[in-house]
Structures are given as structure tokens and as C-alpha cells.
Design a protein around this motif. Structure first.
Motif, PDB file in Angstrom:
ATOM      1  N   ASP A 208       8.728  -2.601  -4.871  1.00 24.14           N
ATOM      2  CA  ASP A 208       8.788  -3.157  -3.790  1.00 24.14           C
ATOM      3  C   ASP A 208       9.601  -2.201  -2.755  1.00 24.14           C
ATOM      4  OD1 ASP A 208       8.998  -4.461  -1.171  1.00 24.14           O
ATOM      5  OD2 ASP A 208       9.212  -6.434  -2.227  1.00 24.14           O
ATOM      6  N   LEU A 209       8.904  -1.460  -1.957  1.00 24.43           N
ATOM      7  CA  LEU A 209       9.435  -0.292  -1.204  1.00 24.43           C
ATOM      8  C   LEU A 209      10.451  -0.857  -0.254  1.00 24.43           C
ATOM      9  CD1 LEU A 209       6.662   2.509  -0.755  1.00 24.43           C
ATOM     10  CD2 LEU A 209       8.478   2.200  -2.511  1.00 24.43           C
ATOM     11  N   GLN A 210      10.025  -2.040   0.479  1.00 25.04           N
ATOM     12  CA  GLN A 210      10.714  -2.797   1.193  1.00 25.04           C
ATOM     13  C   GLN A 210      12.056  -3.522   0.952  1.00 25.04           C
ATOM     14  OE1 GLN A 210       9.583  -2.679   4.386  1.00 25.04           O
ATOM     15  NE2 GLN A 210       7.403  -2.037   3.712  1.00 25.04           N
TER      16      GLN A 210
ATOM     17  N   PRO B 259       0.869  -1.349   0.141  1.00 26.40           N
ATOM     18  CA  PRO B 259      -0.067  -0.117  -0.063  1.00 26.40           C
ATOM     19  C   PRO B 259       0.823   1.315  -0.003  1.00 26.40           C
ATOM     20  CG  PRO B 259       0.279  -0.718   2.185  1.00 26.40           C
ATOM     21  CD  PRO B 259       1.210  -1.770   1.221  1.00 26.40           C
ATOM     22  N   SER B 260       0.660   2.281  -0.715  1.00 22.91           N
ATOM     23  CA  SER B 260       1.052   3.459  -0.682  1.00 22.91           C
ATOM     24  C   SER B 260       0.181   4.902  -1.375  1.00 22.91           C
ATOM     25  CB  SER B 260       2.328   3.521  -1.582  1.00 22.91           C
ATOM     26  OG  SER B 260       1.973   3.654  -2.849  1.00 22.91           O
ATOM     27  N   ARG B 261       0.860   5.942  -1.201  1.00 22.88           N
ATOM     28  CA  ARG B 261       0.153   7.075  -1.832  1.00 22.88           C
ATOM     29  C   ARG B 261      -0.154   6.855  -3.205  1.00 22.88           C
ATOM     30  NH1 ARG B 261       3.603   9.139   2.149  1.00 22.88           N
ATOM     31  NH2 ARG B 261       2.752  10.813   3.330  1.00 22.88           N
ATOM     32  N   SER B 262       0.758   6.035  -4.079  1.00 22.40           N
ATOM     33  CA  SER B 262       0.321   6.041  -5.430  1.00 22.40           C
ATOM     34  C   SER B 262      -1.062   5.224  -5.605  1.00 22.40           C
ATOM     35  CB  SER B 262       1.248   4.915  -5.916  1.00 22.40           C
ATOM     36  OG  SER B 262       1.692   3.847  -5.261  1.00 22.40           O
TER      37      SER B 262
ATOM     38  N   ASP C 244      13.452  -0.916  -4.196  1.00 20.04           N
ATOM     39  CA  ASP C 244      13.202  -0.809  -5.886  1.00 20.04           C
ATOM     40  C   ASP C 244      13.365   0.877  -5.808  1.00 20.04           C
ATOM     41  OD1 ASP C 244      12.981  -3.409  -5.907  1.00 20.04           O
ATOM     42  OD2 ASP C 244      11.082  -3.549  -6.342  1.00 20.04           O
ATOM     43  N   ASN C 245      12.784   1.584  -4.828  1.00 20.54           N
ATOM     44  CA  ASN C 245      12.470   2.867  -5.144  1.00 20.54           C
ATOM     45  C   ASN C 245      13.851   3.672  -5.077  1.00 20.54           C
ATOM     46  OD1 ASN C 245      12.202   2.312  -2.279  1.00 20.54           O
ATOM     47  ND2 ASN C 245      11.679   4.171  -1.917  1.00 20.54           N
ATOM     48  N   ARG C 246      14.945   3.143  -4.688  1.00 16.73           N
ATOM     49  CA  ARG C 246      16.293   3.610  -4.397  1.00 16.73           C
ATOM     50  C   ARG C 246      17.210   3.205  -5.579  1.00 16.73           C
ATOM     51  NH1 ARG C 246      15.285   7.745  -1.384  1.00 16.73           N
ATOM     52  NH2 ARG C 246      17.548   8.149  -1.665  1.00 16.73           N
TER      53      ARG C 246
ATOM     54  N   THR D 164       5.347  13.887 -10.935  1.00 11.91           N
ATOM     55  CA  THR D 164       5.412  13.439  -9.593  1.00 11.91           C
ATOM     56  C   THR D 164       4.649  14.116  -8.849  1.00 11.91           C
ATOM     57  OG1 THR D 164       7.305  14.544  -9.009  1.00 11.91           O
ATOM     58  CG2 THR D 164       7.854  12.411  -9.970  1.00 11.91           C
ATOM     59  N   GLU D 165       4.723  13.636  -7.752  1.00  6.92           N
ATOM     60  CA  GLU D 165       3.647  14.349  -6.589  1.00  6.92           C
ATOM     61  C   GLU D 165       2.138  14.107  -6.836  1.00  6.92           C
ATOM     62  OE1 GLU D 165       4.427  15.742  -3.623  1.00  6.92           O
ATOM     63  OE2 GLU D 165       6.450  15.279  -4.083  1.00  6.92           O
ATOM     64  N   SER D 166       1.645  13.296  -6.098  1.00  3.50           N
ATOM     65  CA  SER D 166       0.171  12.571  -6.075  1.00  3.50           C
ATOM     66  C   SER D 166      -0.847  13.694  -6.706  1.00  3.50           C
ATOM     67  CB  SER D 166      -0.166  11.716  -4.994  1.00  3.50           C
ATOM     68  OG  SER D 166      -0.107  12.297  -3.758  1.00  3.50           O
ATOM     69  N   ALA D 167      -1.064  14.992  -5.814  1.00  2.00           N
ATOM     70  CA  ALA D 167      -1.929  15.724  -6.211  1.00  2.00           C
ATOM     71  C   ALA D 167      -1.781  16.639  -7.546  1.00  2.00           C
ATOM     72  CB  ALA D 167      -2.040  16.924  -5.094  1.00  2.00           C
TER      73      ALA D 167
ATOM     74  N   MET E 250      13.143  11.873  -5.975  1.00  2.00           N
ATOM     75  CA  MET E 250      12.891  11.979  -4.673  1.00  2.00           C
ATOM     76  C   MET E 250      12.832  10.421  -3.817  1.00  2.00           C
ATOM     77  SD  MET E 250      12.047  15.119  -3.319  1.00  2.00           S
ATOM     78  CE  MET E 250      10.910  14.806  -1.944  1.00  2.00           C
ATOM     79  N   GLY E 251      12.804   9.565  -4.843  1.00  2.00           N
ATOM     80  CA  GLY E 251      13.026   8.126  -4.441  1.00  2.00           C
ATOM     81  C   GLY E 251      11.349   7.715  -3.883  1.00  2.00           C
ATOM     82  N   LYS E 252      10.371   8.174  -4.505  1.00  2.00           N
ATOM     83  CA  LYS E 252       9.121   7.920  -3.888  1.00  2.00           C
ATOM     84  C   LYS E 252       8.353   7.662  -5.126  1.00  2.00           C
ATOM     85  CE  LYS E 252       9.315  10.698   0.469  1.00  2.00           C
ATOM     86  NZ  LYS E 252       8.899   9.562   1.603  1.00  2.00           N
ATOM     87  N   VAL E 253       7.152   7.153  -4.520  1.00  2.00           N
ATOM     88  CA  VAL E 253       6.039   6.654  -5.317  1.00  2.00           C
ATOM     89  C   VAL E 253       4.858   7.761  -4.830  1.00  2.00           C
ATOM     90  CG1 VAL E 253       6.505   4.375  -6.298  1.00  2.00           C
ATOM     91  CG2 VAL E 253       5.303   4.862  -4.246  1.00  2.00           C
ATOM     92  N   PRO E 254       4.040   7.991  -5.807  1.00  2.00           N
ATOM     93  CA  PRO E 254       3.731   7.662  -7.299  1.00  2.00           C
ATOM     94  C   PRO E 254       4.724   8.512  -7.972  1.00  2.00           C
ATOM     95  CG  PRO E 254       2.058   9.036  -6.587  1.00  2.00           C
ATOM     96  CD  PRO E 254       2.985   8.855  -5.194  1.00  2.00           C
ATOM     97  N   ALA E 255       5.015   8.020  -9.190  1.00  2.00           N
ATOM     98  CA  ALA E 255       5.299   8.725 -10.512  1.00  2.00           C
ATOM     99  C   ALA E 255       4.435   8.431 -11.680  1.00  2.00           C
ATOM    100  CB  ALA E 255       6.680   8.414 -10.691  1.00  2.00           C
TER     101      ALA E 255
HETATM  102  N1  LIG Z   1       4.459  14.074  -1.329  1.00  2.00           N
HETATM  103  C1  LIG Z   1       4.381  12.825  -2.001  1.00  2.00           C
HETATM  104  C2  LIG Z   1       4.553  11.905  -0.943  1.00  2.00           C
HETATM  105  C3  LIG Z   1       4.859  10.449  -1.680  1.00  2.00           C
HETATM  106  C4  LIG Z   1       5.294   9.506  -0.548  1.00  2.00           C
HETATM  107  O1  LIG Z   1       5.926   9.810   0.540  1.00  2.00           O
HETATM  108  N2  LIG Z   1       5.480   8.224  -0.861  1.00  2.00           N
HETATM  109  C5  LIG Z   1       5.994   7.192  -0.148  1.00  2.00           C
HETATM  110  C6  LIG Z   1       4.876   5.897   0.002  1.00  2.00           C
HETATM  111  S1  LIG Z   1       3.382   6.314   0.666  1.00  2.00           S
HETATM  112  C7  LIG Z   1       7.347   6.575  -0.498  1.00  2.00           C
HETATM  113  O2  LIG Z   1       7.442   6.153  -1.632  1.00  2.00           O
HETATM  114  N3  LIG Z   1       8.061   6.050   0.390  1.00  2.00           N
HETATM  115  C8  LIG Z   1       9.342   5.528   0.152  1.00  2.00           C
HETATM  116  C9  LIG Z   1      10.399   6.186   0.581  1.00  2.00           C
HETATM  117  O3  LIG Z   1      10.429   7.452   0.876  1.00  2.00           O
HETATM  118  O4  LIG Z   1      11.563   5.608   0.752  1.00  2.00           O
HETATM  119  C10 LIG Z   1       3.137  12.532  -2.928  1.00  2.00           C
HETATM  120  O5  LIG Z   1       2.209  12.879  -2.646  1.00  2.00           O
HETATM  121  O6  LIG Z   1       3.520  11.901  -4.242  1.00  2.00           O
END
Ligand SMILES: N[C@@H](CCC(=O)N[C@@H](CS)C(=O)NCC(=O)O)C(=O)O
Length: 207
Positions: free
Chosen positions: A32-34, A9-12, A37-39, A63-66, A49-54
Motif C-alpha cells: 500500500d503506497l499510500q 494501480p502502479s507501474r508494477s 509500505d514502500n518506505r 527492479t525497474e519494470s523494463a 529506490m522505495g518503488k514498485v515493481p520489484a
Molecule cells: N523506473 C521505475 C519507476 C517505478 C515507479 O516510479 N513506481 C511508482 C509507482 S508507479 C512508485 O513505486 N512510487 C512510490 C514512491 O516513489 O514513493 C520502473 O519503471 O520500475
């Protein structure tokens, strides 16, 4: 071609719901964030940013969900999820799109991870938790959606934050919130997004 870089689960999941509302075909690249894969260098080239979603739309990465939700609403106007430039309601639409990441999210994360020292209200962009909740209550109470009869990308953003906050009991279940979330839960696109996430999560567990 639309490709969502996604983790469950995640913001994506916010964007997966939005994609289901748009109704265009899309592909999922599951991370798989654990496992980190995001790094990887490959993914950091997509989102430093190393974050999902993209989201990749024909080679354009957002990027950035909103921002992704706002982009999709504009890119696919047939779905009627945006309020066009020139419409008086656009200001309200934009306010709610920004209220999610700039007010609800910091208010809720502040509650989840309390500060050692209380910050001065005036220095915080969101002010304080209770005011954010009161403004949100007023926003959702008339309904059925934030902009009245029209469901928009702003409902995906605000609704996702509210659903998440209530699920983790960080936002109390005011009657106005539960009524609004019930209306969102009844949307077939949200149901489809949840079912697809559940199936993908199950598949990963079994593999
Ligand atoms: N501001 C970003 C936040 C995205 C975010 O924090 N995603 C988390 C998952 S809910 C993530 O990718 N975390 C992995 C990490 O930071 O290592 C958005 O709204 O898209």
C-alpha cells in the motif's frame, strides 16, 4: 519461485501482465503506497529506490519494470517473448525495450509536469515529445506488434506506456496507437492481469 512486489494501480501492473504472458506461477506481495509500505526498512532492503515493481526470482531481486520484463523473457524462453542473441532483430527488440523508459516516459512526464524553462532539445535524451510520438507511430503502424508477427517483452513495455499515456490523455489517440492498443487489449494475458488486479483492489476496499 517468482514473487512480485506490487501495488494497484502502479507501474508494477506492467510486470503482472508480463508474468501472465510468461505463464509461470507467481506470488504477489501487495504494498500500500499510500500507507508507506514502500518506505519500510524491510522493503527498502528489497528495492532501495522505495518503488514498485520489484521481482524476486529464487532469491535474485530485479527492479525497474523494463529490466524485469527483459529478464523474464530471457529466463523463460519457452514463452517466446525475447529475441535471442545472434538474431538480427535483437537490436530492434532492445531499442524498443529501452525506448519505453528512456524516451516515452520522460516525454510524457514532461507533458504532465511542464518545465518552467524549456530545456534545449539536444540536452534531453528523448529530444522532444512530438518526435517521440512520430517514432512510436512508425513503430506500431506496421504491426501487428513492434517486431512484426512476434509479440515480445518490448510490446509489454511500450504498450503499457502507451495505454497509460492515452488513458490520462497525455498521449493523443492517433489511429495507429488505438489500433495497436486494441490488439494488445485483445491478449488474454493482459485481460487476466487486469481482472486479477481488479479483484485484488476490490478485496482491499472490502477489507
Ligand atoms: N523506473 C521505475 C519507476 C517505478 C515507479 O516510479 N513506481 C511508482 C509507482 S508507479 C512508485 O513505486 N512510487 C512510490 C514512491 O516513489 O514513493 C520502473 O519503471 O520500475
Amino acid at each position: 519461485m517468482l514473487t512480485l512486489y506490487h501495488a494497484i494501480p502502479s507501474r508494477s501492473s506492467i510486470v503482472r501482465w508480463m508474468l501472465e504472458e510468461v505463464g509461470e506461477p507467481y506470488e504477489i506481495r501487495l504494498l500500500d503506497l499510500q500507507a508507506g509500505d514502500n518506505r519500510t526498512p524491510g522493503y527498502l532492503a528489497v528495492n532501495p529506490m522505495g518503488k514498485v515493481p520489484a521481482l524476486d526470482h529464487d532469491g535474485a531481486v530485479i527492479t525497474e519494470s523494463a529490466a524485469i520484463c527483459a529478464y523474464l523473457a530471457d529466463a523463460f524462453p519457452h514463452a517466446n517473448l525475447s529475441v535471442p542473441i545472434g538474431d538480427k532483430q535483437r537490436g530492434t527488440y532492445l531499442k524498443w525495450l529501452f525506448f519505453g523508459p528512456s524516451c516515452i516516459e520522460p516525454a510524457v512526464t514532461d507533458r504532465a509536469f511542464p518545465r518552467k524553462e524549456e530545456a534545449r532539445r539536444g540536452t534531453l535524451g528523448h529530444g522532444d515529445f512530438d518526435t517521440v510520438m512520430d517514432v512510436l507511430t512508425a513503430g506500431v503502424s506496421k504491426g501487428p506488434y513492434l517486431l512484426g508477427d512476434q509479440f515480445t517483452a518490448a510490446d509489454v513495455v511500450i504498450g503499457s506506456g502507451l495505454r497509460w499515456g492515452m488513458m490520462f490523455k497525455l498521449i493523443s489517440a492517433r489511429s495507429e496507437f488505438t489500433a495497436y492498443v486494441d490488439r494488445l487489449n485483445a491478449r488474454p494475458a493482459l485481460k487476466r492481469a487486469q481482472d486479477k488486479d481488479a479483484a485484488a483492489g476490490q478485496g482491499r476496499q472490502n477489507s
